[in-house]
Design an enzyme around this catalytic site. Structure first.
Site: not given
Ligand code: UD1
Length: 378
Positions: A137, A161, A165
């Site tokens: 992302s 989060y 990633k």
């Protein structure tokens, strides 16, 4: 599963999280491109109905899809699927993805996104399946120092989060450096929106949506009263935040291009590509385009800036264009048109009534058996 006589008769791709928003669109694209597809999904944040619709939309190619309800945290279950299939490559979408929730409940994020990925990579390594595309992302760029963001921009994460990633990306770089047989691609998505043009596949967030487009959609269908605009005092054209929105269909073709790159580039190592349009659109521009597409008014309330938000983010598109031969085809009008078609045909998403939200506590406590109770073959 029938033998496919399309473009890639031999190739079978494992798609983790293939029942989810981007995973379902990509699975459909791969089927239409002639691949065999096996989806693994634990369905904690997605719906089997999406898989059924992928099968339908793929027509004859739908026979080349298999679905297993499997949680990646259950390594034995992952191994069992690898016992049944010889995969040529894996596209890994499965994971939790809400920024705010990851701050409130980091453990399930680390368990699902890191432990699940480690299990998958370890099983792949053991079975000598070493081609891997990872769903990353733009969040790994944090608050970019300048725009457009390139693949060389500073990596800097601001929440659990984002850390999951980036940590998976780093694991991929280590694994690929240690063993040149691995070929891995990181795809860093900017802001995925839109839906399949048929209106039958789309994003179906549970609870209150975190992202702009699903929130606009829920206001449009009357599920929410108004859209809160987070800040109108940014240094942008109209004071609202600017992002690089990309149609989910373009993301799907981007994954197909990445797979092709993996199969044709032995020395790719671990390479990252930004997937976006390269164009910035403000919150108010999105609202105006959606109102035009839907023919209705979205009530707005202006509020303070959302903590952690940046003013302007959009990507450079040169690397993906040059090396993947890929370019986004759809603009904001197509994104809003398809979002509205999905929304108006499926006001409650895939579910006739809203189901209970995910029990993250149970997942954090290791209760993965709850979602491992059945293997379903579509
Ligand atoms: C968010 C995540 C990012 C993630 C991405 C996935 C944060 C801080 N960042 O990015 O890590 O990778 O989603 O797509 O959550 N907005 C409103 N009202 C709303 C919702 C959003 O005005 O109800 C505004 C935001 O302030 C922003 C824009 O809309 O300017 C886009 O927001 P959003 O869809 O949440 O995406 P990002 O913040 O870019």
């Amino acid at each position: 599963m029938t033998v496919n006589d399309g473009l890639h008769p031999e190739r079978c791709i494992l798609v983790t999280g293939g029942a989810g928003y981007i995973g379902s669109h990509t699975s459909l694209q791969l089927l239409l491109d002639g691949y065999k597809v096996v989806i693994m999904d634990n369905l904690i944040n997605s719906c089997e109905e999406a898989v059924r619709r992928v099968v339908d939309l793929a027509g004859k190619q739908g026979e080349n899809l298999l679905f297993y309800k499997v949680d990646l945290c259950n390594k034995a279950a992952v191994e069992a699927v690898f016992d049944l299939h010889q995969f040529d490559a894996v596209i890994h979408f499965a994971g939790l993805k809400a920024v705010g929730e990851s701050c409130a409940k980091p453990l399930p994020y680390y368990i699902n996104n890191i432990l699940g990925t480690l299990n998958l990579l370890d099983v792949m390594n053991t079975r000598n399946c070493k081609k891997f595309v990872f769903s990353s992302s733009a969040t790994v760029y944090g608050q970019p120092e300048s725009v457009p963001v390139t693949e060389e921009s500073r990596l800097y994460v601001l929440n659990p989060y984002g850390r999951t990633k980036l940590q998976v990306e780093e694991m991929m770089r280590d694994i690929t450096a240690a063993d040149p047989d691995w070929r891995t691609i990181v795809l860093r998505y900017f802001n995925p929106v839109g839906a399949h043009p048929s209106g039958r596949l789309g994003e179906d967030p549970q609870g209150i949506p975190n992202n702009l487009m699903p929130f606009v959609q829920q206001v449009a269908v009357g599920r929410r009263k108004e859209l809160t605009v987070f800040g109108n005092d940014y240094d942008t054209k109209d004071g609202t935040g600017v992002r690089d929105y990309i149609h989910v269909q373009d993301l799907a073709t981007g994954h197909s291009a990445a797979l092709h790159k993996l199969f044709t580039t032995p020395d790719i190592g671990c390479t990252a590509y930004n997937l976006g349009t390269g164009k910035g659109t403000s919150v108010l521009e999105i609202v105006a385009a959606f109102e035009k597409a839907a023919g209705l008014k979205i009530p707005l309330r202006i509020a303070d800036r959302r903590p952690g938000d940046c003013s302007v983010v959009f990507t450079a598109t040169d690397k993906a264009g040059k090396e993947l031969g890929w370019k986004a085809q759809n603009g904001i009008d197509e994104m809003c048109r398809d979002q509205w078609k999905w929304a108006s045909n499926n006001p409650n998403g895939y579910r006739p009534v809203q189901e209970q939200p995910i029990d993250l506590k149970a997942v954090a406590n290791g209760n993965h058996e709850a979602v491992m109770s059945k293997d379903i073959v579509v």
